[in-house]
Design an enzyme around this catalytic site. Structure first.
Site, mmCIF file in Angstrom:
data_model
loop_
_atom_site.group_PDB
_atom_site.id
_atom_site.type_symbol
_atom_site.label_atom_id
_atom_site.label_comp_id
_atom_site.label_asym_id
_atom_site.label_seq_id
_atom_site.Cartn_x
_atom_site.Cartn_y
_atom_site.Cartn_z
ATOM 1 N N TYR A 76 0.989 6.871 18.146
ATOM 2 C CA TYR A 76 1.749 6.758 16.893
ATOM 3 C C TYR A 76 3.025 7.599 16.958
ATOM 4 O O TYR A 76 4.125 7.122 16.661
ATOM 5 C CB TYR A 76 0.832 7.230 15.757
ATOM 6 C CG TYR A 76 1.470 7.416 14.401
ATOM 7 C CD1 TYR A 76 1.659 6.325 13.544
ATOM 8 C CD2 TYR A 76 1.833 8.685 13.946
ATOM 9 C CE1 TYR A 76 2.213 6.514 12.274
ATOM 10 C CE2 TYR A 76 2.379 8.870 12.691
ATOM 11 C CZ TYR A 76 2.565 7.787 11.853
ATOM 12 O OH TYR A 76 3.110 7.974 10.602
ATOM 13 N N LYS B 74 7.003 6.655 16.696
ATOM 14 C CA LYS B 74 7.824 7.231 15.616
ATOM 15 C C LYS B 74 9.066 7.895 16.193
ATOM 16 O O LYS B 74 10.135 7.850 15.599
ATOM 17 C CB LYS B 74 6.981 8.211 14.787
ATOM 18 C CG LYS B 74 5.893 7.522 13.975
ATOM 19 C CD LYS B 74 6.493 6.777 12.811
ATOM 20 C CE LYS B 74 5.698 5.616 12.315
ATOM 21 N NZ LYS B 74 6.342 4.885 11.226
ATOM 22 N N ILE C 58 3.088 4.355 0.419
ATOM 23 C CA ILE C 58 4.490 4.713 0.221
ATOM 24 C C ILE C 58 5.357 3.470 -0.015
ATOM 25 O O ILE C 58 6.259 3.475 -0.867
ATOM 26 C CB ILE C 58 4.981 5.506 1.456
ATOM 27 C CG1 ILE C 58 4.215 6.839 1.559
ATOM 28 C CG2 ILE C 58 6.481 5.746 1.403
ATOM 29 C CD1 ILE C 58 4.366 7.548 2.909
ATOM 30 N N SER D 144 0.840 -1.200 0.000
ATOM 31 C CA SER D 144 0.000 0.000 0.000
ATOM 32 C C SER D 144 0.873 1.247 0.000
ATOM 33 O O SER D 144 2.054 1.191 0.372
ATOM 34 C CB SER D 144 -0.879 -0.024 1.262
ATOM 35 O OG SER D 144 -1.653 1.143 1.382
ATOM 36 N N THR E 245 -2.289 8.587 1.046
ATOM 37 C CA THR E 245 -2.185 7.119 0.964
ATOM 38 C C THR E 245 -3.465 6.512 1.534
ATOM 39 O O THR E 245 -4.206 7.189 2.263
ATOM 40 C CB THR E 245 -0.997 6.596 1.803
ATOM 41 O OG1 THR E 245 -1.240 6.922 3.176
ATOM 42 C CG2 THR E 245 0.328 7.186 1.360
ATOM 43 N N SER F 239 8.210 9.581 11.064
ATOM 44 C CA SER F 239 7.200 10.582 10.706
ATOM 45 C C SER F 239 7.562 11.914 11.349
ATOM 46 O O SER F 239 8.155 11.943 12.437
ATOM 47 C CB SER F 239 5.840 10.113 11.234
ATOM 48 O OG SER F 239 4.930 11.189 11.244
HETATM 49 N N1 NAP Z 1 1.189 9.037 4.610
HETATM 50 C C1 NAP Z 1 1.772 9.984 5.347
HETATM 51 O O1 NAP Z 1 1.431 11.182 5.278
HETATM 52 C C2 NAP Z 1 2.879 9.630 6.273
HETATM 53 C C3 NAP Z 1 3.478 10.656 7.015
HETATM 54 C C4 NAP Z 1 4.521 10.339 7.869
HETATM 55 C C5 NAP Z 1 4.956 9.041 7.962
HETATM 56 N N2 NAP Z 1 4.356 8.050 7.239
HETATM 57 C C6 NAP Z 1 4.870 6.693 7.376
HETATM 58 O O2 NAP Z 1 4.995 6.097 6.109
HETATM 59 C C7 NAP Z 1 4.857 4.677 6.226
HETATM 60 C C8 NAP Z 1 3.855 4.176 5.201
HETATM 61 O O3 NAP Z 1 2.612 4.802 5.462
HETATM 62 P P1 NAP Z 1 1.437 4.899 4.403
HETATM 63 O O4 NAP Z 1 0.857 6.241 4.576
HETATM 64 O O5 NAP Z 1 1.915 4.431 3.073
HETATM 65 O O6 NAP Z 1 0.403 3.863 5.049
HETATM 66 P P2 NAP Z 1 -0.525 2.710 4.446
HETATM 67 O O7 NAP Z 1 -1.084 3.084 3.143
HETATM 68 O O8 NAP Z 1 -1.483 2.377 5.550
HETATM 69 O O9 NAP Z 1 0.495 1.502 4.299
HETATM 70 C C9 NAP Z 1 0.980 0.872 5.445
HETATM 71 C C10 NAP Z 1 1.457 -0.502 5.104
HETATM 72 O O10 NAP Z 1 1.833 -1.174 6.318
HETATM 73 C C11 NAP Z 1 1.168 -2.438 6.352
HETATM 74 N N3 NAP Z 1 0.914 -2.861 7.710
HETATM 75 C C12 NAP Z 1 0.238 -2.207 8.675
HETATM 76 N N4 NAP Z 1 0.177 -2.960 9.781
HETATM 77 C C13 NAP Z 1 0.846 -4.115 9.509
HETATM 78 C C14 NAP Z 1 1.115 -5.295 10.228
HETATM 79 N N5 NAP Z 1 0.666 -5.460 11.481
HETATM 80 N N6 NAP Z 1 1.815 -6.277 9.626
HETATM 81 C C15 NAP Z 1 2.248 -6.136 8.365
HETATM 82 N N7 NAP Z 1 2.030 -5.043 7.614
HETATM 83 C C16 NAP Z 1 1.310 -4.056 8.187
HETATM 84 C C17 NAP Z 1 -0.124 -2.213 5.594
HETATM 85 O O11 NAP Z 1 -0.674 -3.455 5.217
HETATM 86 P P3 NAP Z 1 -2.164 -3.528 4.592
HETATM 87 O O12 NAP Z 1 -1.996 -3.138 3.151
HETATM 88 O O13 NAP Z 1 -2.557 -4.944 4.769
HETATM 89 O O14 NAP Z 1 -3.007 -2.569 5.377
HETATM 90 C C18 NAP Z 1 0.395 -1.384 4.437
HETATM 91 O O15 NAP Z 1 1.012 -2.196 3.460
HETATM 92 C C19 NAP Z 1 4.456 4.420 7.662
HETATM 93 O O16 NAP Z 1 5.592 4.069 8.412
HETATM 94 C C20 NAP Z 1 3.943 5.770 8.141
HETATM 95 O O17 NAP Z 1 4.086 5.921 9.532
HETATM 96 C C21 NAP Z 1 3.324 8.320 6.404
#
Ligand code: NAP
Length: 326
Positions: free
Chosen positions: A199, A203, A50, A48, A234, A173
């Protein structure tokens, strides 16, 4: 000295974290990233957002990309998409990273199936609006973002040392700027629980953990960096922060922009020249914006002790420690 564009952006959260920051900073970047031919990159949370974008980009640079996901159907679909996007090859391993047993099995499977690991991207994370517990009884955010990340990395490290130079890239984050390290407060009680605070605490702890890895692996050829992708549109943000997503809307970065610094840290020679840094938009950034979030070595070691105890992980014979080059 006149302030640079990057310096001006750094002073503004919205300017820096949104796609405004990405667009203004990326104008100065090299168009071509270093190739990853012959290298293996393991990415958690690669089904999913990033993580999936980073997987596509690194396959495009010629890497073998190993996707880790918890949902088999999503994982199969993502592996097929990454494999067919050209360049490298892709494989997949299924595990729920909030389960310590599943992380141990995952590490065994990866070590059996992957003769080398050049890059480990710790990207999987959860922001859970409601408090719940993992199968092992830990608060779910701590279990997923910290315990799973710590245990998987420590179990894969011997293979990374064999493959050195190698890189650990942990996706933290900007939310971590709001919290200091409070090991006792990591697992919030049901009465106190706030998803965004839980969260942000994990982080912050990921950034401190990266410092601890950097110290312990000094001299082994394995570097450890943490990074902030900016505010990115995302599926995770849509599910956990719907109001934020609606308000920020067109200012959010897209997933490719959010993945950019992960891919740069995973491939660029410059990222091997330092360790233990916190990056955003291809530059090391301060780990603190507030005095109150600064912590000492004793608190960091307390975090290491908590993670060892919670996961039951003990350093095996030959575990790399600082000052003990392999
Ligand atoms: N988006 C932002 O604005 C933002 C900002 C700062 C930091 N981040 C960081 O960027 C990273 C990616 O975030 P994203 O926004 O791309 O989130 P996302 O779309 O929710 O993707 C998260 C991924 O982690 C997987 N995941 C969650 N829990 C899990 C578990 N227990 N076991 C295995 N896999 C698991 C999800 O699997 P499923 O596909 O099965 O749900 C998904 O593939 C994270 O570390 C987040 O903290 C994001």
């Amino acid at each position: 000295m006149a302030p640079t564009m990057d310096g001006i952006l750094e002073g503004s959260i919205v300017g820096s974290f949104t796609n405004i920051g990405y667009r203004l900073r990326s104008g100065d970047w090299d168009a071509d990233l270093a190739r990853l031919d012959g290298q293996t990159v393991v990415i958690t949370g690669a089904t999913s957002g990033i993580g999936l974008a980073a997987a596509h980009q690194m396959a495009g640079l010629g890497a073998r990309v190993v996707l880790v996901g918890r949902n088999q159907a999503k994982l199969d679909k993502s592996v097929t998409a990454v494999a067919s996007s050209g360049g490298g090859e892709a494989g997949g391993y299924r595990a729920d990273l909030s389960s310590l047993d599943q992380v141990r099995d995952l590490a065994d499977e990866i070590l059996a199936g992957e003769p080398r690991i050049d890059v480990l991207v710790n990207n999987a994370s959860v922001l859970a609006p409601e408090r719940s517990s993992s199968i092992d009884g830990f608060e779910l955010t701590v279990a997923t973002n910290l315990l799973g990340t710590f245990l998987l990395t420590n179990l894969l490290i011997p293979r990374m040392v064999e493959s050195a130079p190698a890189r650990i890239v942990t996706v933290s984050s900007g939310g971590m700027y709001t919290e200091g390290l409070d090991v006792a407060g990591l697992q919030m009680s049901a009465e106190d629980y706030k998803g965004s605070a839980a969260y942000a605490r994990t982080k912050r702890a990921q950034v401190v953990l990266t410092d601890l890895w950097a110290d312990r692996f000094a001299g082994t050829g394995v570097v450890a960096h943490s990074m902030h992708p900016g505010w990115v549109s995302t599926p995770g943000v849509a599910a956990s922060l719907p109001v934020f997503r609606r308000v920020m809307g067109p200012l959010l970065r897209n997933a490719d922009q959010g993945a950019d610094t992960i891919v740069w840290l995973s491939s660029n020679p410059e990222a091997l020249e330092s360790t233990g840094q916190f990056w955003m938009d291809r530059r090391p950034r301060s780990k603190h914006r507030l005095r109150r979030t600064e912590a000492g070595d004793a608190q960091a070691e307390q975090l290491w002790g908590f993670l060892c105890e919670a996961t039951g992980w003990l350093p095996p014979a030959g575990w790399p420690e600082s000052g003990d080059p392999q």
